[in-house]
Design a protein around this motif. Structure first.
Motif, PDB file in Angstrom:
ATOM      1  N   PHE A  36     -17.523  10.166   2.895  1.00  0.00           N
ATOM      2  CA  PHE A  36     -17.080   9.810   4.245  1.00  0.00           C
ATOM      3  C   PHE A  36     -18.323   9.623   5.102  1.00  0.00           C
ATOM      4  N   GLU A  37     -18.297   8.647   5.982  1.00  0.00           N
ATOM      5  CA  GLU A  37     -19.409   8.439   6.910  1.00  0.00           C
ATOM      6  C   GLU A  37     -19.018   8.974   8.277  1.00  0.00           C
ATOM      7  N   ALA A  38     -19.922   9.740   8.887  1.00  0.00           N
ATOM      8  CA  ALA A  38     -19.598  10.398  10.156  1.00  0.00           C
ATOM      9  C   ALA A  38     -19.306   9.399  11.277  1.00  0.00           C
ATOM     10  N   MET A  39     -19.897   8.219  11.200  1.00  0.00           N
ATOM     11  CA  MET A  39     -19.774   7.296  12.320  1.00  0.00           C
ATOM     12  C   MET A  39     -18.828   6.118  12.034  1.00  0.00           C
TER      13      MET A  39
END
Lengths: 205, 329
Positions: A36-39
């Motif tokens: 998952f990418e935080a942004m």
């Protein structure tokens, strides 16, 4: 759902149960990417799938995992930045509790598109508080349990002795009972305003 | 002043009260902390604070003239940072000056180990510190994502420029380098290499064998060229080699011959040996001597030279006519 929340779930699983466990859970959840990418944004359904897979793989109740995530957010060294941000809330635990209603606003100040459920604190008698998370059942189911973990860890951080009880839902809001037995029970951890924020692997803010 | 001192201390922890005589009467607790006890009560205010904007102010009357205006000042015996100030008459012939860190609050907090109790609760300083930290954390998360995306982009580009069978560059990559060399006005040679008897290998031994031959030939070309040269597979059994800085006909002839001889050595395939050869056409780009060329023209010249070499019989090399100083072999 905001990537920060999804990423927090992943980092919690990796940091607590190891990379192999995370990969198994991600595989069982049928997600077709490695991280998952935080942004970035994700569908709530995808994050729910990962949480369900974690419940099965870890053989732990969903509520317990959510509460552990809350504790992890404050206590894990990778999240020192977040602990510091929370400590800006007040000089002692009571002060901090009174700042909780500002939390969604503060979160938006940091990340404009991060929407947290609205919080409302009512004090029934001295040391007795009731915290309601409005709309959390619809938007962020289980947010109340994460909050219990956060509050427990923050009480330790301030050195306060508290009793917390997730009372379930009322009118779509999750209700948490907070009893502050003593604010100066233990030493607590340092909070130095001027401490430089170290560059870290970003798990959550 | 009729207000109790604690009231002022709590409301404005960075205030300074100046008496009618121009001397400092009282200091707020945070200002006291900043001055580290080195100067303070009883001293003329100009020896405690140095007001330098909008203009230099050293006397009480001139300070009171600035009442209500934004002052910039420094502490005489504290940190060098610029503070903001606001002076107003105290109603008893003196003045109250309230100070604030402004934008330097982040440094001030670090330098003087200030805590949240050093600020009035109505002061936005703590919120500003919060915001600075929160923004750095959010920015760091964004940068992490950007770094990962950049890594993925480079890997994708690498894949897009590589011939998967041989690991050589592909036509796209070759075009890219060719245009760069032309843009840079560099001298270089274009070798167009075509395998001879390759079709027979494919027809009699199958495509798997053909693939192994291509891989072996690719290794030979990499062995005999320099690291900075570009070796690309541009078609089934066609290759282009770009040799930057190399336009010496004799040296190019020698390289072409070595390539052909090495490729002609039998290639071991499973239980048998496989023989192919190669023809090479060479075109030169010499911006000093010749008119500037287009990439397509240069590749076409190398192609024409290749067919000249093929007409001479297999296993030969030829230069494009304009450069055929040494002539075909």
């Amino acid at each position: 759902m905001h990537g920060l929340i999804a990423r927090t779930l992943q980092c919690f699983l990796q940091d607590t149960y190891g990379q192999t466990a995370w990969q198994e859970i991600a595989h069982n959840a049928d997600i077709d990417f490695a991280d998952f990418e935080a942004m970035l944004d994700y569908e709530t359904r995808v994050v729910e799938q990962v949480l369900d897979a974690a419940v099965t793989r870890l053989d732990k109740p969903r509520e317990a995992i959510l509460e552990d995530i809350g504790t992890y957010l404050i206590t894990h060294p990778n999240n020192e930045g977040l602990r510091r941000l929370m400590r800006y809330g007040g000089v002692d635990f009571i002060d901090f509790l009174h700042s909780l209603e500002d939390l969604p606003g503060r979160a938006r100040l940091a990340v404009a598109d991060l929407d947290l459920p609205e919080l409302e604190l009512t004090d029934s008698s001295p040391g007795q508080f009731l915290l309601s998370c409005h709309g959390s059942l619809r938007d962020l189911p289980g947010f109340g349990h994460v909050l219990v973990g956060v509050l427990r860890a923050m009480a330790d951080d301030y050195g306060a002795l508290v009793i917390l009880d997730h009372r379930g839902a009322l009118d779509g809001a999750e209700i948490v009972d907070i009893t502050v037995v003593e604010t100066d029970f233990a030493e607590g951890r340092d909070f130095d305003l001027g401490a430089a924020l170290p560059a870290r692997r970003s798990s959550a803010l | 002043m009729s207000l109790p001192p604690e009231t002022m201390d709590t409301l404005c922890p960075m205030y300074l009260q100046i008496g009618a005589d121009g001397c400092v009467r009282r200091l707020g607790p945070t200002l006291h902390k900043l001055l580290e006890g080195r100067c303070g009560r009883g001293m003329p205010f100009a020896e405690v604070i140095q007001v330098f904007r909008p203009k230099r102010v050293t006397t009480l009357p001139s300070l009171l003239e600035m009442a209500g205006r934004k002052l910039q000042l420094r502490l005489c015996c504290g940190p060098r940072m610029t503070l903001k100030g606001l002076a107003m008459p105290d109603g008893e012939g003196g003045a109250i000056v309230n100070l604030s860190f402004g934008i330097s609050v982040v440094d001030a907090v670090r330098l003087h180990a200030l805590t949240s109790t050093d600020f009035a609760v109505t002061d936005l300083a703590i919120d500003m510190l919060y915001l600075v930290e929160a923004k750095s954390a959010a920015m760091e998360a964004s940068r992490t994502l950007n770094r990962r995306l950049q890594g993925a982009m480079l890997a994708a580009e690498q894949r897009a420029y590589t011939d998967t069978l041989t690991g050589l560059r592909n036509r796209r990559a070759m075009d890219h380098v060719l245009h760069r060399l032309l843009r840079g006005g560099e001298q270089f040679a274009v070798l167009h290499l075509d395998l001879d008897f390759f079709k027979q290998v494919n027809d009699t031994r199958g495509h798997a064998a053909g693939d192994q031959v291509l891989q072996a030939v690719a290794r030979i070309m990499l062995d005999l060229t320099r690291k900075e040269d570009t070796v690309a597979r541009v078609g089934g059994d066609e290759f282009v080699i770009l040799l930057a800085g190399l336009t010496d006909v004799a040296r190019l002839s020698e390289l072409a011959e070595r390539l052909i001889r090495r490729i002609e050595r039998p290639i071991p395939l499973d239980d048998a040996l496989c023989r192919v050869s190669a023809s090479i056409g060479i075109a030169l780009n010499r911006p000093g001597n010749d008119a500037p060329q287009a990439a397509e023209a240069l590749l076409e010249q190398a192609d024409i030279a290749l067919y000249t070499a093929k007409r001479l019989g297999r296993g030969q090399h030829a230069f494009h006519e304009a450069e055929s100083v040494a002539g075909p072999r």
